[in-house]
Design a protein around this motif. Structure first.
Motif, PDB file in Angstrom:
ATOM      1  N   PHE A   1      -1.937  10.305  10.237  1.00  0.00           N
ATOM      2  CA  PHE A   1      -0.523   9.286  10.851  1.00  0.00           C
ATOM      3  C   PHE A   1       0.367   9.543   9.377  1.00  0.00           C
ATOM      4  O   PHE A   1       0.807   7.279   9.250  1.00  0.00           O
ATOM      5  CB  PHE A   1      -1.710   8.603  11.080  1.00  0.00           C
ATOM      6  CG  PHE A   1      -2.793   8.357  11.953  1.00  0.00           C
ATOM      7  CD1 PHE A   1      -3.670   8.780  12.229  1.00  0.00           C
ATOM      8  CD2 PHE A   1      -1.698   8.274  13.637  1.00  0.00           C
ATOM      9  CE1 PHE A   1      -4.429   8.629  13.415  1.00  0.00           C
ATOM     10  CE2 PHE A   1      -2.917   8.604  14.409  1.00  0.00           C
ATOM     11  CZ  PHE A   1      -4.098   8.976  14.537  1.00  0.00           C
ATOM     12  N   ALA A   2       0.518  10.135   9.175  1.00  0.00           N
ATOM     13  CA  ALA A   2       1.926  10.014   7.745  1.00  0.00           C
ATOM     14  C   ALA A   2       2.667   8.874   8.936  1.00  0.00           C
ATOM     15  O   ALA A   2       3.850   8.935   8.237  1.00  0.00           O
ATOM     16  CB  ALA A   2       2.083  11.802   7.438  1.00  0.00           C
TER      17      ALA A   2
ATOM     18  N   THR B   1     -10.974   8.177   5.086  1.00  0.00           N
ATOM     19  CA  THR B   1     -11.690   7.954   6.036  1.00  0.00           C
ATOM     20  C   THR B   1     -13.106   8.625   6.261  1.00  0.00           C
ATOM     21  O   THR B   1     -13.473   8.588   6.736  1.00  0.00           O
ATOM     22  CB  THR B   1     -10.438   7.846   8.058  1.00  0.00           C
ATOM     23  OG1 THR B   1      -9.925   9.199   7.390  1.00  0.00           O
ATOM     24  CG2 THR B   1      -9.766   6.515   6.981  1.00  0.00           C
TER      25      THR B   1
ATOM     26  N   CYS C   1       0.782  -1.315  -0.613  1.00  0.00           N
ATOM     27  CA  CYS C   1       0.165   0.188   0.143  1.00  0.00           C
ATOM     28  C   CYS C   1       0.946   0.918  -0.239  1.00  0.00           C
ATOM     29  O   CYS C   1       1.797   1.097   0.544  1.00  0.00           O
ATOM     30  CB  CYS C   1      -0.963   0.255   1.316  1.00  0.00           C
ATOM     31  SG  CYS C   1      -1.540   1.907   1.335  1.00  0.00           S
TER      32      CYS C   1
ATOM     33  N   PRO D   1      -4.005   6.075   3.015  1.00  0.00           N
ATOM     34  CA  PRO D   1      -5.005   6.047   4.317  1.00  0.00           C
ATOM     35  C   PRO D   1      -4.810   6.678   5.702  1.00  0.00           C
ATOM     36  O   PRO D   1      -5.241   7.212   6.134  1.00  0.00           O
ATOM     37  CB  PRO D   1      -5.371   5.182   4.171  1.00  0.00           C
ATOM     38  CG  PRO D   1      -4.960   3.798   2.857  1.00  0.00           C
ATOM     39  CD  PRO D   1      -4.335   4.696   2.244  1.00  0.00           C
ATOM     40  N   MET D   2      -3.029   6.101   6.273  1.00  0.00           N
ATOM     41  CA  MET D   2      -2.704   6.811   7.166  1.00  0.00           C
ATOM     42  C   MET D   2      -2.421   8.521   7.423  1.00  0.00           C
ATOM     43  O   MET D   2      -2.730   8.490   8.245  1.00  0.00           O
ATOM     44  CB  MET D   2      -1.929   5.708   7.625  1.00  0.00           C
ATOM     45  CG  MET D   2      -2.096   4.095   7.717  1.00  0.00           C
ATOM     46  SD  MET D   2      -2.062   3.101   7.301  1.00  0.00           S
ATOM     47  CE  MET D   2      -0.514   3.156   6.184  1.00  0.00           C
ATOM     48  N   ALA D   3      -2.070   8.308   6.482  1.00  0.00           N
ATOM     49  CA  ALA D   3      -1.154   9.660   6.010  1.00  0.00           C
ATOM     50  C   ALA D   3      -2.793  11.055   5.926  1.00  0.00           C
ATOM     51  O   ALA D   3      -2.445  12.479   7.025  1.00  0.00           O
ATOM     52  CB  ALA D   3      -0.446   9.741   5.273  1.00  0.00           C
ATOM     53  N   ASN D   4      -4.096  10.207   5.615  1.00  0.00           N
ATOM     54  CA  ASN D   4      -4.809  12.105   5.417  1.00  0.00           C
ATOM     55  C   ASN D   4      -5.739  10.945   6.262  1.00  0.00           C
ATOM     56  O   ASN D   4      -5.989  12.226   6.520  1.00  0.00           O
ATOM     57  CB  ASN D   4      -5.150  11.258   3.891  1.00  0.00           C
ATOM     58  CG  ASN D   4      -4.979  11.462   2.713  1.00  0.00           C
ATOM     59  OD1 ASN D   4      -3.555  12.075   2.785  1.00  0.00           O
ATOM     60  ND2 ASN D   4      -5.839  11.361   1.441  1.00  0.00           N
ATOM     61  N   SER D   5      -5.435  10.722   7.398  1.00  0.00           N
ATOM     62  CA  SER D   5      -5.834  10.011   8.735  1.00  0.00           C
ATOM     63  C   SER D   5      -5.527  11.440   9.447  1.00  0.00           C
ATOM     64  O   SER D   5      -5.213  11.191  11.294  1.00  0.00           O
ATOM     65  CB  SER D   5      -6.431   9.009   9.097  1.00  0.00           C
ATOM     66  OG  SER D   5      -6.741   7.967   7.808  1.00  0.00           O
TER      67      SER D   5
END
Lengths: 245, 454, 192
Positions: A51-52, A182, A41, A45-49
């Motif tokens: 949590f980059a 998200t 991946c 998904p993490m970065a935009n939440s």
């Protein structure tokens, strides 16, 4: 031309047909396509939440898989944009830079690098174009309704090459569908309302299919269409461009 | 306190009203488009405006000092307020000397930000908001829901009911012309009898020491030119270097805000009139801290046109109150976390990061990039639920390693196919209004291994 | 430390690296083949009206006609300056028609620059029911950039660009001409 194929995680898991169509299309157009097997991946998904900071592992894995290619192509505007803007490597900054500069979304690769002028494809249906935001406003695969600049559309240009296809645009040519990562679950009410409004505009054109460059948008619209019992379906542009005569 | 997601959900419950709110604001966006496309040099104007503001921020203290020097030489009294409380007190001190209990105020989002009206009310001073939209919401004891169109969330019937209650207009008469005329008569009295007028500032010019106030209604001027004391309030980022720069900004402002080529009145105040006291209050209230944030200082270029509000698909479908703050919309979501990151931790997430806001911004603020960056700061500094942190760590663990990823993928898909109730239930927010995607038996990787791998 | 010191010190410490001012190239701005026509078209769109007059005599005739049925007219062009300058809000409130000169007119947005020397009383152009502005066709320029080159902003204690009658759309986005300022604007254009 040797191409590294980047298949986003949710395409790999839920819409493999899009990956297959992308691979077949690139091969038809004369590319030698390599698919690095260890890819997972891009980390979006993490970065935009917010949590980059947790995406170092994804970045590392991406660099390991894709450092050897002059061209990396993926059927997703948002994932390609994320890699272009946020891929970093503390250990290999040069490699990361090379990848950022060598990654392409599928339609821009076809128009800008392969310079495709005709396609052996047929899709005799009414198709509504969904301009996915990240591909459009991030990668500039088409002009944007807000800016006073000449009009163009790389995906539109390619779809015009497909036999029998009747292309239409919704009234609000590039309003967001509401997926937003998200956002689609954390702001579910607004997300779905935005999706419903998009669908209403395509329904006014009586489309058989809604297409675009991002499966995330299409997955969200498809979810609503199915819940509505609609006859319209969604399909990724790769599948249309790869369709047989 | 409720957050954007839950307030938006409430708003959307009335779908017809949401459609109306959305269409009304989209129409304003369309008017803006028409105005912008009417000027071939539009994008050049945006670049100039952006560069003028960038330059100004990099010389901000010099320009503020130049403004103060020139304004003072012209007879304007310049005050400096570190925060909202200081701003409110400065204004109260000026008013106290006049011994009045009522004053008129034209539109100023800064005074909203500082909660001036409530403060003055507590000191026994009534503030009459004279902008029509502001007066309407003032009667209703509501805050404005939009920084340019304060009553955009109200239908004419709502205004009719409010005016019937407060101005004794005919019950049920919701004709905008009739209602506007009633407000005209009512407020005319207030203008004439007010000895103190408060206005905002659209642009303060360092070179001249003067400032410009833009209105369509003429209420700022009616108040200011009748009053013995005129107090103009400005955030310090309203400063621009030269008078000729007004050419750039005045060509952009109204076109961006409402699609008009210019507001009816662009009033340039340079000196007090004879016998009048003219004050300018320069306010910080967190702006100097924002100036120090490399990723976010750009937000100080804002000229408060609200083009970003009108284009934002989320704002249009959630309304200003969902942002629970004076300045809502996309710009609010990058300004407010600077003031209180915990209170406004939800705002950077009230967006799909579509980027439309950045495209319409006349001063080229990279709003959507800043929203993304604020998200990173919020997860560090605000109270993110532990469950969310754990969930993200888990996601990262699954997604960054091919082995974990393949196993999780296969298992997840198997469960979706064979135990659908695990995801097709009330606990899954996706499933409320959408079907789940099909879970194929074979992932792309599995297909590739079978069919392509040599 | 005073608020002023604290603010300026923080700004000094936090401001970004210096960037340059752009060069504003006026030749890049839109031009019109017929500035007068553009001016008239936009004026009409924003709720104003105009007349073209060939000379001073026709101007006076037009003013006569406009003010014929008005009860209280304040004509800056012909009045005693002191009476207008010193009038207060109560005295000016009943003004039906106010007449004054504009110095520069802008084709792109139909705005007219009126410095206070032409108003005599700052409140006058706002408190009257109808405003009449007299301009010379010669003084119509294409854009705001051109206007700012022509006017001397600092040469006056107060000046306003006035574009059309006052208006509002604050009630359900319905445009209503006539908010708190004048309900009508007539522009008398004296031709070259």
């Amino acid at each position: 031309m040797k191409v590294g194929l980047f298949i986003p995680c949710y395409i790999d898991q839920f819409y493999p047909q899009v990956g297959i169509a992308t691979l077949q299309l690139l091969e038809k157009l004369g590319c030698t396509v390599h698919f690095p097997m260890q890819q997972t991946c891009c980390g979006q998904p993490m970065a935009n939440s917010g949590f980059a900071k947790y995406t170092k592992g994804c970045d590392k894995n991406f660099v390991n898989n894709f450092s050897d290619y002059e061209y990396i192509v993926g059927p997703s505007g948002s994932c390609v944009l994320h890699v272009k803007e946020h891929l970093h490597s503390e250990d290999n900054p040069q490699l990361a830079k090379h990848i950022r500069e060598s990654v392409y979304e599928l339609t821009e690769f076809l128009t800008d690098v392969l310079k495709v002028s005709s396609l052996d494809a047929s899709f005799p249906y009414k198709v509504g174009m969904h301009n996915s935001c990240h591909g459009q406003r991030g990668l500039h695969v088409s002009s944007m309704s807000e800016t006073v600049t000449p009009a163009f559309s790389k995906p539109g240009q390619l779809l015009q090459m497909v036999k029998g296809l009747q292309l239409s645009y919704p009234q609000r040519v590039d309003e967001c569908c509401g997926f937003g990562g998200t956002f689609c679950v954390f702001e579910e009410a607004v997300s779905v309302k935005m999706g419903k409004d998009r669908i209403k505009e395509h329904a006014a054109n009586q489309v058989d299919y809604i297409t675009g460059g991002d499966v995330s948008c299409l997955m969200h619209l498809e979810g609503i269409l199915k819940r509505q019992g609609s006859k319209s379906k969604t399909i990724h542009i790769a599948e249309i461009l790869n369709s047989q005569v | 306190m409720k957050d954007h997601a839950s307030l938006a959900k409430q708003f959307i419950k009335n779908e017809a009203r949401t459609d109306w709110h959305d269409e009304t604001l989209w129409f304003v966006r369309q008017k803006r488009d028409k105005a912008a496309h009417g000027l071939p040099e539009w994008e050049q104007l945006r670049t100039w405006a952006s560069e003028i503001k960038d330059h100004t921020l990099s010389h901000l203290d010099d320009y503020l000092l130049e403004f103060e020097k020139n304004a003072t030489a012209n007879g304007i009294v310049v005050h400096w307020a570190s925060d909202a409380a200081a701003h409110n007190k400065i204004i109260h001190d000026i008013i106290k000397q006049e011994g009045i209990t009522r004053l008129v105020k034209s539109k100023s989002m800064l005074t909203e930000e500082c909660h001036l009206n409530e403060y003055l009310q507590q000191q026994g001073i009534e503030v009459v908001d004279t902008d029509l939209g502001e007066r309407i919401v003032q009667f209703r004891k509501e805050p404005p829901s939009h920084i340019v169109l304060p009553a955009i969330h109200l239908k004419k019937q709502d205004v009719s009911d409010t005016f019937h209650e407060h101005l004794q207009t005919e019950k049920g008469n919701n004709d905008p012309q009739y209602l506007t005329h009633a407000a005209r008569l009512h407020l005319r009295e207030k203008f004439i009898e007010s000895s103190v007028a408060i206005t905002g500032v659209n642009f303060a010019v360092a070179e001249t020491g003067g400032f410009v106030v833009c209105t369509n209604e003429g209420n700022a001027d009616m108040g200011a030119h009748a009053a013995r004391v005129h107090i103009a309030c400005m955030g310090f980022e309203k400063i621009i270097p030269k008078a000729k720069h007004l050419g750039v900004f005045l060509r952009l402002l109204a076109r961006s805000a409402t699609g008009q080529p210019v507001t009816t009145y662009s009033s340039h105040f340079n000196k007090p009139r004879a016998g009048q006291a003219l004050h300018v209050v320069i306010v910080d209230n967190g702006r100097s801290r924002q100036l120090g944030r490399e990723d976010f200082r750009n937000s100080l270029k804002c000229i408060r046109c609200a083009a970003c509000f009108n284009t934002c698909p989320v704002y249009r479908r959630s309304g200003g109150y969902s942002y629970h703050t004076a300045v809502a919309g996309p710009i609010g979501s990058i300004l407010n976390p600077n003031l209180d990151i915990k209170a406004y931790s939800d705002l950077p997430f009230a967006s799909t990061l579509c980027g439309s806001c950045s495209n319409v911004c006349p001063v080229k603020i990279d709003i959507h990039q800043q929203l993304w960056k604020w998200r990173q700061v919020v997860t560090e500094e605000a109270n993110v639920p532990v469950s969310k942190k754990i969930g993200m760590r888990l996601m990262a663990w699954v997604l960054d390693c091919n082995v974990n990823y393949k196993v999780a993928g296969k298992v997840g898909r198997w469960m979706m196919r064979n135990l659908p109730f695990l995801v097709k239930n009330k606990l899954n927010p996706w499933y409320h209004q959408r079907e789940m995607p099909e879970a194929p038996k074979q992932s792309f990787k599995e297909w590739y291994i079978k069919n392509k791998k040599a | 430390m005073s608020g002023r010191e604290a603010i300026l010190n923080t700004i000094k410490a936090n401001k970004p690296v210096a960037t340059a001012l752009p060069f504003i190239d006026i030749t890049a701005a839109i031009t019109y083949d017929d500035v007068l026509q553009q001016y008239k078209t936009v004026l009409q769109n924003i709720g104003g009206s105009c007349q073209e007059l060939n000379n001073e005599a026709e101007l006076q005739e037009a003013l006569q006609s406009i003010t014929a049925s008005a009860t209280k007219v304040v004509n800056v062009l012909s009045a005693t300056p002191e009476t207008i300058a010193t009038a207060d809000a109560v005295a000016l409130e009943a003004t039906d028609i106010a007449i004054m000169r504009g110095v520069v007119a802008v084709a792109e947005n139909a705005a007219i620059w009126v410095p206070e020397e032409q108003m005599l009383n700052r409140l006058l152009p706002f408190i009257c029911q109808q405003l009449v502005l007299v301009i010379n066709e010669n003084d119509i320029v294409p854009t705001m950039h051109h206007a700012y080159e022509k006017i001397d902003v600092m040469g006056t204690g107060f000046g306003a660009f006035i574009a059309g009658p006052s208006k509002t759309a604050d009630i359900e986005q319905s445009l209503v001409i006539g908010a708190h300022g004048p309900v009508g604007l007539q522009v008398l254009i004296v031709k070259k």
